[in-house]
Structures are given as C-alpha cells and as structure tokens.
Design an enzyme around this catalytic site. Structure first.
Site, PDB file in Angstrom:
ATOM      1  N   GLY A 164       0.830  -1.214   0.000  1.00  0.00           N
ATOM      2  CA  GLY A 164       0.000   0.000   0.000  1.00  0.00           C
ATOM      3  C   GLY A 164       0.860   1.259   0.000  1.00  0.00           C
ATOM      4  O   GLY A 164       2.081   1.197  -0.179  1.00  0.00           O
ATOM      5  N   GLY A 223       2.960  -5.679  -8.317  1.00  0.00           N
ATOM      6  CA  GLY A 223       2.361  -4.428  -7.851  1.00  0.00           C
ATOM      7  C   GLY A 223       3.376  -3.294  -7.894  1.00  0.00           C
ATOM      8  O   GLY A 223       3.087  -2.188  -8.367  1.00  0.00           O
ATOM      9  N   ASP A 247       7.278 -15.905  -5.929  1.00  0.00           N
ATOM     10  CA  ASP A 247       6.335 -16.790  -6.629  1.00  0.00           C
ATOM     11  C   ASP A 247       6.735 -17.054  -8.088  1.00  0.00           C
ATOM     12  O   ASP A 247       6.120 -17.883  -8.746  1.00  0.00           O
ATOM     13  CB  ASP A 247       4.922 -16.189  -6.613  1.00  0.00           C
ATOM     14  CG  ASP A 247       4.319 -16.161  -5.218  1.00  0.00           C
ATOM     15  OD1 ASP A 247       4.918 -16.769  -4.308  1.00  0.00           O
ATOM     16  OD2 ASP A 247       3.264 -15.530  -5.040  1.00  0.00           O
ATOM     17  N   MET A 282       4.495 -21.268  -0.491  1.00  0.00           N
ATOM     18  CA  MET A 282       3.942 -20.029  -1.052  1.00  0.00           C
ATOM     19  C   MET A 282       3.550 -20.214  -2.509  1.00  0.00           C
ATOM     20  O   MET A 282       3.994 -21.128  -3.178  1.00  0.00           O
ATOM     21  CB  MET A 282       4.962 -18.910  -0.911  1.00  0.00           C
ATOM     22  CG  MET A 282       4.822 -18.270   0.442  1.00  0.00           C
ATOM     23  SD  MET A 282       5.675 -16.744   0.584  1.00  0.00           S
ATOM     24  CE  MET A 282       5.054 -16.256   2.190  1.00  0.00           C
TER      25      MET A 282
END
Ligand SMILES: Nc1ncnc2c1ncn2[C@@H]1O[C@H](COP(=O)(O)OP(=O)(O)OP(=O)(O)O)[C@@H](O)[C@H]1O
Ligand SMILES: O=P(O)(O)OC[C@H]1O[C@](O)(CO)[C@@H](O)[C@@H]1O
Ligand SMILES: [Mg+2]
EC number: 2.7.1.11
Length: 474
Positions: free
Chosen positions: A163, A189, A218, A261
């Site tokens: 964020g 992101g 990932d 993950m």
C-alpha cells in the site's frame, strides 16, 4: 514506429519487432553525453568488447521455424560507450516494496557497489519502508561500506511495505531531494507503481531515470526467465518436504502435508516437488482439483496409503481456493491483493475428517507450514550471482539514459523490458505443458481433469498468443 508514453515499438524485416524502452532523450532533447568511466577502469578495460553495441537486442522466442516471423526482441542490457549522467551529478535512491524475497539485500548491495565502483557515484539514498517511505520517513545514506555484509542477511535492510503508493507525493519527494536515478525493487504491484512514477516524471519533464528490478518469490513475473530468490526458496522448501517424508514414513498411514507459497502461481510447489521426488501429490492454483468420488483426491490418498503405507502432499497457498470459497470473505491487503484463506490447514482438516468417517483409515497427518521460512533467508550462491547481474544491468541502463524499464534475463541474456510487458499479465504454470506432465508422471497423481476440460484449457491458451507456452522450454 508507434510511440506512446509506454510503448516504443520498432518493426524490421522478416517479422522482427523491437519492444524498446523509453530514453531520457525521448522527452528531453539535446542532453549531453559523457564517455563511460568504465573505459578508464583497470578492472574492465582489459575486457574485449566490454561495451554492448547500441543496436543489440535479445530475442524473446528462440525456437523458430524457417518461414516464421523473427518475433519480439528487447534491448540488450549492459554498459554503453557513452552515458547521460556525469558521476558527480548522480543522486540515486533505492526502494524495496511488497513481500520479502531471498536476495533483496544482495540487489541493494550491488546497486550501491555498482554505482560506486563502476561509475564513481557516491550519493545514494535508501528509502525506508517501501513507497510510503518517500514521503513519510527519513532516508538512509548508503555506501559500499554500510552495505558490505548485508547479502548475508535475509529480508531487506531498507524495510518494505504494501500500500501507500501516492504517485504525486512520491514524485514530489524525488524532485525535492534532487534524486535523478530511482531503483525500484519489487513484484508485480511494485512494477505497476514504478510505471506510474515514470509517467509522472516524464509528464513533469524531469531528468530522472526509473529502473525496475523484478522481485517475486512466486516467480509470477512474465517475460523474464525466472525471478531472483526463487531458486533459494525451492532449495529451502526441500527441508520441509524431507521432514514431511521422514515423519510420514515413520508411522502407519502417515501423511506429510506441506504448504508452500504461491498465491496465483504454483511454481514453487511444482519445482520443489520435481526436485524432491518424495512428493506423491502437488496441488497448485492453476490445476483445479476435487475431493470426493472417482478420480478425486480422497480416492488417490486411499490408494497411495494402501500401496505405500505413507504419502507426502505439497500444496501451494492459492490452490483449491474455489473449494473453500463459501467461507471466503473478500478481504484485501493494503496493496489490494486478495487475502487468501489457509487452504493447507483447511484441507488437512478435511482429510482427517474424511478418513475418520465411514471410510475409516486411521491416518496420521503431520502439517508443516514453512511459508515464511523459505523467503526470510539470504539468497543462495546462484541467486547471489544472479542478483549481482540484475543490479549491474539496472545501473548500466540508468547511466545510459534508459528509463521506464525493468531488467531481467530473457533466454539467458539480460535485457531492458518495458513496464507494460511486465505488467500486462501474470505468469502461471501451464498445466497442458510438458513440465506439468513431468510432475504428474513423477508423482503419479491424477490430473483431476476430464478430457473435456483439457480441451477447454488448450483452447484458452491458444487464445493467449503463444507467450503462455513459454514454460515449454525443456
Ligand atoms: N496498480 C498499482 N499502481 C500503483 N502502485 C501499486 C499498484 N499495485 C501495487 N502498487 C504498490 O506497489 C507496492 C507493492 O505492491 P504489492 O504489495 O502488491 O507487492 P508486489 O510488488 O506485487 O510484491 P509481491 O506480490 O511479490 O509481494 C505497494 O506499495 C502498492 O501500493
Ligand atoms: O504475508 P505477506 O507478507 O503479505 O506475503 C504473503 C504473500 O507474498 C508472497 O510471498 C509474494 O511475495 C505470496 O506468495 C504470499 O501470498
Ligand atoms: Mg504481487
């Protein structure tokens, strides 16, 4: 040439396409150039052809056919004869965003040391705690001495966050501090955030190079061969799988159940399974599965236990989310990523419940959740070398005046890739690809797909323009 703010596409003969990255001179004409200081660096001056030819490009597709188009290319990364910054003029900053990943500190170290040792740059700032640190925290001064040992530690010495991306505040901070090279390390992101920072910098006409270094444990960033830290994570996951195997093998009807993950992409689970050879079933987000009835997971578990007396199951955190969707609330993290329910814990309880019911087999299930343990560690040797190349390629690109790019290896050669290519899709395991077939054949697990579903998957993938087949490399 099609020339929009984010797309700079050059077409050549025989279907050659260069998806180029922006350059500072695209919007600031007549910038002066300077000889690359590496020309006078004794360590590099002995290297024959050290500088990359300005026209060198890297092919995205290396399997080609006689009459097929040459396809997409990216600008080759590396040092150029001339640079667009004087050493004394450079004021660089580095920021790390998103989740942790092995090798983050190595990238930070090598950007600092690369700027200092190769280009004589000494003004380098660390931004504290991700994007929001640009406007809400003090900066950290970085020198080769202060970063000397950091590659031996996990995490990021700069801190990270989710964020807090406020583009105009971030660019105000860049402008106010007189920063002219911004190195942004983070996942999908973060690279989207970097793209909008670049756009705003360009809109304001600033001589500021923006370089992205892709980070994601990932391995879900498209185009590049693999992301740093992935190799380390797969290696570390072996310890959990070994433990699961030992536990399961030591007890009657033992099931070792490991959660790894992988939010939307099951690469860690798939590669860890393939590396281990002790795994009997690997569940990933890309491959839907079901529990009950013929061909379902329970039937397979029962068969494996009858045949072998024990088994190991690996699940990626994003697998089977559809099965627990009725209990899913649509919660998000600070970056807007959907928060997943713990499928591992849920499924391990379901398995215990199922086998204690009418299908009674007295199973002994040991649940191992090493998710954060595989990413909160330093990079291994191969990731450390890889991180060094990424950092140095980013530094060479920024010094050469390129901007709005992400750096990464494409078929083994480092390249500058425009943000839009990195940001337009998410890389996923292709379950109609040879790698997944290898996994199925090594575990012997069912594919959980009917032939109708296989045809549907193939059809969807054909619509996705070939890139989806990039995993079919081996
Ligand atoms: N579309 C977007 N535009 C601008 N900023 C974004 C966007 N998406 C995410 N960001 C910002 O990028 C930062 C990191 O995003 P996120 O938390 O999704 O991690 P990430 O970079 O995808 O890494 P990972 O998924 O590997 O943990 C956050 O500060 C977030 O605000
Ligand atoms: O708990 P955090 O720090 O938000 O991170 C978890 C997520 O980050 C990732 O490791 C990606 O970086 C995902 O696999 C995982 O879902
Ligand atoms: Mg992400």
């Amino acid at each position: 040439m099609e020339n929009s703010i984010l797309q700079k596409v050059v077409k050549g003969d025989a279907g050659y396409v260069l998806e180029d990255v922006p350059h500072l001179t695209d919007y600031i004409p007549d910038l002066p150039t300077y000889p690359n200081p590496l020309r006078f660096n004794p360590a590099y001056s002995v290297v024959k052809q050290y500088f990359v030819n300005v026209d060198d490009t890297v092919a995205q597709k290396i399997v080609v056919h006689k009459d097929g188009p040459r396809g997409t290319h990216f600008r080759r990364a590396g040092p150029r004869q001339n640079v667009y910054f004087e050493s004394s003029e450079v004021h660089a900053c580095i920021v790390t965003c998103g989740g942790l990943c092995p090798g983050l500190n190595t990238v930070i170290r090598e950007i600092v040391c690369g700027l200092y040792n190769m280009y004589g740059v000494s003004k380098i700032l660390g931004i504290d705690g991700g994007y929001r640190g640009f406007y809400s925290k003090n900066t950290i001064s970085l020198t080769p001495k202060s970063v000397n040992d950091i590659h031996k530690r996990g995490g990021t010495i700069l801190g990270t966050s989710r964020g807090g991306h406020e583009t105009s505040k971030i660019v105000d901070s860049i402008q106010d501090r007189g920063i002219n090279q911004v190195y942004i390390i983070g996942g999908d992101g973060t690279q989207k955030g970097a793209a909008v920072i670049y756009e705003e910098i360009r809109r304001r006409g600033l001589k500021v190079a923006v370089a992205g270094i892709p980070k994601t444990i990932d391995n879900d960033i498209p185009v590049i061969d693999r992301s740093f830290g992935f190799d380390t994570a797969v290696e570390e996951a072996q310890r959990a799988i070994n433990a699961a195997h030992v536990e399961a093998g030591s007890i009657e009807n033992g099931i070792g159940f490991v959660k790894l993950m992988g939010r939307y992409s099951g690469f860690i689970a798939m590669h860890s399974t393939l590396a281990s050879r002790d795994v009997d079933c690997c569940l990933i987000p890309e491959s839907p599965f079901f529990l009950e009835g013929k061909g379902g997971l329970y039937e397979y578990i029962e068969k494996s236990l009858k045949e072998n007396g024990h088994m190991v199951i690996v699940i990626a955190e994003g697998a089977g989310q559809d099965l627990l969707s009725e209990s899913l609330q649509s919660q998000q993290d600070a970056s807007g990523n959907k928060l997943l329910k713990d499928a591992g814990l849920w499924l391990s309880e379901k398995i215990k419940e199922h086998f204690s019911g009418p299908h009674k087999i007295c199973v002994n299930l040991k649940y191992i959740d090493p998710t954060y343990m595989i990413r909160a560690i330093p990079g291994n040797a191969s990731d450390n070398v890889y991180c060094t190349l990424l950092a140095q390629s980013a530094v060479h690109g920024a010094m050469a005046g390129y901007t709005g790019f992400t750096v990464g290896p494409v078929n083994g050669r480092h390249a500058y890739i425009p943000f839009n290519r990195i940001n337009e899709s998410q890389r996923q395991v292709v379950i109609t690809d040879r790698m997944w077939a290898r996994l199925l054949s090594s575990t012997n697990q069912p594919s959980f797909l009917s032939s109708k579903e296989v045809t549907e998957f193939e059809h969807q993938e054909q619509l996705l323009d070939g890139e989806i087949f990039e995993d079919n490399k081996f």
